[in-house]
Design an enzyme around this catalytic site. Sequence first.
Site, mmCIF file in Angstrom:
data_model
loop_
_atom_site.group_PDB
_atom_site.id
_atom_site.type_symbol
_atom_site.label_atom_id
_atom_site.label_comp_id
_atom_site.label_asym_id
_atom_site.label_seq_id
_atom_site.Cartn_x
_atom_site.Cartn_y
_atom_site.Cartn_z
ATOM 1 N N PRO A 157 14.332 -30.830 -13.340
ATOM 2 C CA PRO A 157 15.313 -31.168 -14.381
ATOM 3 C C PRO A 157 16.649 -31.703 -13.862
ATOM 4 C CG PRO A 157 15.115 -28.789 -14.125
ATOM 5 C CD PRO A 157 14.055 -29.395 -13.271
ATOM 6 N N LYS A 158 16.897 -31.587 -12.548
ATOM 7 C CA LYS A 158 18.203 -32.023 -12.048
ATOM 8 C C LYS A 158 18.113 -33.280 -11.201
ATOM 9 C CE LYS A 158 21.004 -27.961 -12.342
ATOM 10 N NZ LYS A 158 21.884 -27.044 -11.639
ATOM 11 N N ASN A 159 17.175 -34.114 -11.543
ATOM 12 C CA ASN A 159 16.938 -35.291 -10.737
ATOM 13 C C ASN A 159 17.349 -36.538 -11.524
ATOM 14 O OD1 ASN A 159 15.152 -37.623 -10.233
ATOM 15 N ND2 ASN A 159 14.394 -36.371 -8.570
#
Lengths: 327, 330
Positions: free
Chosen positions: A115-117
């Site tokens: 999710p943090k890409n």
Amino acid sequence: MSECNVDDAASNEAWVPFKDRPEWRDLKPIPQDDGPDPVVQIAYSEQFREVYDYFRAIIAADEKSERALSLTKEAAELNPANYSVWNYRRNILQELNKDLKEELKYISQVIEDNPKNYQVWHHRRVIVEWLEDVTDELKFTEKILKEDAKNYHAWQHRQWCIQQFSLWDQELDYVDRLLKEDLRNNSAWNQRHFIIKNTTGYTDEIIKKELKYSQDFIRKAPNNESAWNYMKGVLQERKLFDFPGVLEFCHELYSKQIRSPFLIACMIDCYEEMLELGKPKKEETLQKATQLCNELAEEHDTLRREYWQYIARSLASKYGADVSGDS
Amino acid sequence: MGTSVKDIVIPSNAPKSLLLLKHADYIVSYGEKKDDYEYVMTEYLRMNGMYWGLTSLALVGHLDKMNRSEVIEFVLKCQQDCGGFSCSIGHDPHLLSTLSAIQILTLYDAVESVNTDAVVRWIKSLQQTDGSFYGDKWGEVDTRFSFCAVACLALLGRLDEINVDKAVEFVVSCMNFDGAFGCRPGSESHSGQVYCCVGMLSLAGRLHHVNADQLGWWLCERQLPSGGLNGRPEKLPDVCYSWWVLASLKIIGRLHWIDKNKLVEFILACQDEETGGFADRPGDMVDPFHTLFGLAGLSLLGDTTVKAVNPVLCMPEELLKKSKIQFQYL
Ligand SMILES: [Zn+2]
């Protein structure tokens, strides 16, 4: 400027080496060119090496095929941050006229795992843009924000969808729910400002409502930077005095022995405005403001002593001379 | 509800002095470990990684430990037909890797060895009518890319080739009610984006758009009791965010507003005494990214064993003194 962490690649036990896949026999893999320094013994996983060697070969041959598409999937799974893989995947999707709804399902799964890409969110945005269909987007970002309510990428995507497809209607309710869950959620406060600014705007009536809204939250947690910033942001274009009650609200908290630096800072702002507007009792007002700056510098916010001393000095230099002239 | 703050506690045995030489060794050995999983996984960041490593070495006075001609050769191979640079050979061009490439070439005084006209043309082509910049042909907009574009052109002495007024207008439209900046209009304030916006405005000579007192306060609110700085409210402190905040404060002339000694203590505690290098927080794994920003942060905080760093471009000041770049500071 860039991601702090590199995600681990997912391990895949059922992986079949490319040399054992007949459909790939015609393609000659291209090894990685590592740049400066002679290339040393490569010890990283065989799978990683092979997938990327074949990926390079696909690009070199400009091949846009079903097998190339599935190769990008393998490459992305091993390293979802590799933006060239996603770029090439989109080229193939266009060329083969693939079902973008399927692609959306696929990228949902990848985002849930990473999710943090940046790259995976960017891929999603392009697919949604191509589809011109935003049906699942609010629900999807909500799901991601449930895991991490401050995920910057998810908020970016959500704001883009809302703006692009005019999905303003329900958003304040959503923000309200988030703030009830965590009143320190700075992203949600920001979203509140974003929605109101782009819909009703901050009219007198809305400002009154929003002052009350933020003050109710501040009462629950007086040291909440986000709520204070929002409250002051609401009044950004106005004077604190156009909406009586701000200084009274501060006094109410102060009299309850609350000494949050944000509270005291807001009181100093009120006094500064009074000085600016030339309200009576200048000397007394300046003295109160200076006193509060000293309290912060010496006791309640010593980490930022220099800042509070600066504020005290600049108030004195702006309004001090005038005061001595008065008396 | 209490007033608890998200923060860390610095372990009592954390390093308290700068291990200058260890950091040089760490960077040099990182570049040699090409068989490492980590090295391969970061291929998509290779150009940025080389900039972080080489600048770290330059700041500790050991740039000579790397092979200049091999580095330049690699950078040249990454310039694509369109003019932009990719992060590694065979990848697609992007503004993020292009800025790193130009910074590396500047470190080596070798900018003239690439086709600068092509770079300038490509960067120009990424500017949109609202003044913003795409990062590449896929159309993502972000104030980081406004900074990259303007920084590249400033380093090439060609800032007049784009519409600077429009570029400034877009960056200013990303200023929020708290005085800080986000990545697009309405995006939440974030200290990494603040750095990009403030840096961009400094290079454009338009810092008057910033409300320096309000922004300065927001930035110094990022300091936590441990001494470290975070990127947004309610986030943990981190060495890289310490740099974004610190550099922004320096540019707007308010560096003295934070507690310098406590921040120095935090950054030093993020070193790995055995391997060299800095981590995001004490005890975490070190990497070249946090190593550069740890060293650069200490330099801005007045550590004279590290060379003076330029707060806008995060490069050695002595090197930029020779150029004609105009930096505005408040
Ligand atoms: Zn970091």
